[in-house]
Write a protein that holds these residues in place. Structure first.
Motif, mmCIF file in Angstrom:
data_model
loop_
_atom_site.group_PDB
_atom_site.id
_atom_site.type_symbol
_atom_site.label_atom_id
_atom_site.label_comp_id
_atom_site.label_asym_id
_atom_site.label_seq_id
_atom_site.Cartn_x
_atom_site.Cartn_y
_atom_site.Cartn_z
ATOM 1 N N PRO A 189 0.822 -1.212 0.000
ATOM 2 C CA PRO A 189 0.000 0.000 0.000
ATOM 3 C C PRO A 189 0.855 1.261 0.000
ATOM 4 C CG PRO A 189 -0.824 -1.571 1.619
ATOM 5 C CD PRO A 189 0.489 -2.101 1.138
ATOM 6 N N ALA A 190 0.535 2.188 -0.880
ATOM 7 C CA ALA A 190 1.289 3.439 -0.970
ATOM 8 C C ALA A 190 0.985 4.316 0.241
ATOM 9 C CB ALA A 190 0.931 4.180 -2.246
ATOM 10 N N GLU A 193 0.307 10.196 -1.864
ATOM 11 C CA GLU A 193 -0.060 10.432 -3.252
ATOM 12 C C GLU A 193 1.021 10.014 -4.236
ATOM 13 O OE1 GLU A 193 -1.014 14.511 -3.906
ATOM 14 O OE2 GLU A 193 -2.718 14.526 -2.524
ATOM 15 N N GLN A 199 7.268 1.233 -6.335
ATOM 16 C CA GLN A 199 6.018 0.893 -7.002
ATOM 17 C C GLN A 199 6.225 0.564 -8.474
ATOM 18 O OE1 GLN A 199 4.310 4.634 -5.417
ATOM 19 N NE2 GLN A 199 2.502 3.417 -4.957
ATOM 20 N N LYS A 226 -3.819 2.300 -1.336
ATOM 21 C CA LYS A 226 -3.107 3.198 -0.434
ATOM 22 C C LYS A 226 -3.311 2.771 1.012
ATOM 23 C CE LYS A 226 -3.626 7.225 -3.476
ATOM 24 N NZ LYS A 226 -4.145 8.604 -3.585
ATOM 25 N N ASP A 229 -6.493 3.478 2.817
ATOM 26 C CA ASP A 229 -7.685 2.665 2.565
ATOM 27 C C ASP A 229 -7.953 1.675 3.701
ATOM 28 O OD1 ASP A 229 -7.860 3.918 0.099
ATOM 29 O OD2 ASP A 229 -6.717 2.338 -0.936
#
Length: 349
Positions: A189-190, A193, A199, A226, A229
């Protein structure tokens, strides 16, 4: 009460004028080396140090270098970068100023302030995949800018990059030699932004798999979105495990974006009865401290060494030197451990 030693007392100790002491300790011209050494020894005996601000005003330098991050400073990668940069720049009497940004708005604001603030002598940008607009800003800056694992050389005076594509080539080649025909990449998960260098590994994995002869029905890529989330990191790990388990038939091998995500993912999959490496081989990326303890096969990189190289380039640029190699590509190394094994069909076990 402790009495602070004055510049005049150093001058008396060394037998020179106050102005000579000031010029000698600031490193200015017109002071012969014998006098400079006499002043230095006198200052040392009296435990005197000249004001950093005064020295900066005289030289036109701030003696500060900013290191820009887009993640928490206590991560394995970022803390390693800080250590490497510190080791090089502190010896040269530079202060390291870490800055963190989490949105493109904050990043743009950081770059917009740089010319007006004039409070650093150089900037090292770590891991952020800059947009074209930001690289244009870098080109307009009058101070050196160095990219560290930044995924682009555009706009930077120098850079140190990791060859992630080579790392994915090594991972795919190993899985192919071990007989795995259904392989997957699991993204982490990033944290914000930005598009990070790590990635881009997923795209490189798919490209290398296709070049190795894998068809579209044999390559899978799991996206975890992300970190915002999810309520917790564990929830993100379990969501990734669910994606892997829900595929029928399940891949026999996966490559995970980072070790920090691969290790808890291994634990989650084992919780659901998956044997590693008997049922599923797993490869991480980074060779972080946690990897060896977890017996995780991974792709090794050394961010401390990379950041030392970036810091040396930064020093040279601040001195006005011409770099022999402006942009350096570092090759990762495959570390083979117990989380990978040859694929054995169930019927043959």
């Amino acid at each position: 009460m402790m009495v602070r030693v004055t510049l005049h007392e150093v001058a008396q100790e060394a037998g020179v004028s106050d102005s000579t002491v000031s010029r000698a300790l600031r490193g200015l011209d017109k002071v012969d080396e014998g006098t400079r050494e006499r002043v230095r020894l006198a200052a040392e005996r009296l435990h005197f140090s000249i004001s950093r601000n005064a020295s900066s005003l005289a030289s036109g330098k701030t003696m500060r270098v900013s290191v820009l991050f887009a993640d928490k400073l206590n991560t394995w990668f970022d803390s390693s970068v800080l250590q490497g940069v510190y080791e090089v720049l502190f010896r040269e009497q530079y202060d390291i100023i870490p800055n963190t940004v989490s949105t493109y708005g904050q990043l743009q604001s950081f770059f917009d302030r740089l010319p007006a603030d004039n409070n650093v002598d150089a900037v090292i940008v770590t891991s952020i995949n800059l947009e074209p607009g930001q690289t244009k800003v870098l080109e307009r800056l009058t101070i050196p800018t160095v990219g560290l694992d930044s995924r682009t050389i555009d706009g930077f005076d120098a850079s140190v990059l990791l060859n992630d594509r080579k790392g994915m080539h090594e991972a795919v080649s190993l899985l192919q030699r071990f007989g795995h025909r259904r392989i997957a990449f699991v993204g982490q998960p990033a944290p914000g932004e930005f598009k990070f260098s790590s990635q881009l590994r997923g795209t490189a994995f798919v490209q290398e798999a296709r070049l190795a002869g894998y068809g579209d029905q044999q390559i899978f890529r799991f996206d975890t979105g992300k970190i915002a989330d999810y309520r917790t990191y564990d929830e993100a790990v379990n969501a990734a495990a669910a994606q892997v388990l829900s595929l029928a038939p399940m891949p026999t091998a996966i490559c995970v974006e980072t070790d920090d995500f691969a290790v808890p993912l291994m634990a989650s999959l084992r919780h659901y009865g998956i044997r590693i490496p008997e049922d599923l081989s797993i490869i991480g990326f980074d060779d972080a401290n946690i990897a060896a303890a977890a017996d995780l096969t991974t792709i090794h990189q050394n961010p401390e060494d990379m950041s030392r190289t970036a810091a040396h380039k930064t020093l040279a640029l601040m001195r006005g030197e011409i770099l022999e190699e402006r942009h350096t590509m570092i090759e990762p190394i495959l570390m083979l451990r117990g989380s990978t094994a040859r694929y054995v069909p169930k019927a043959a076990r």
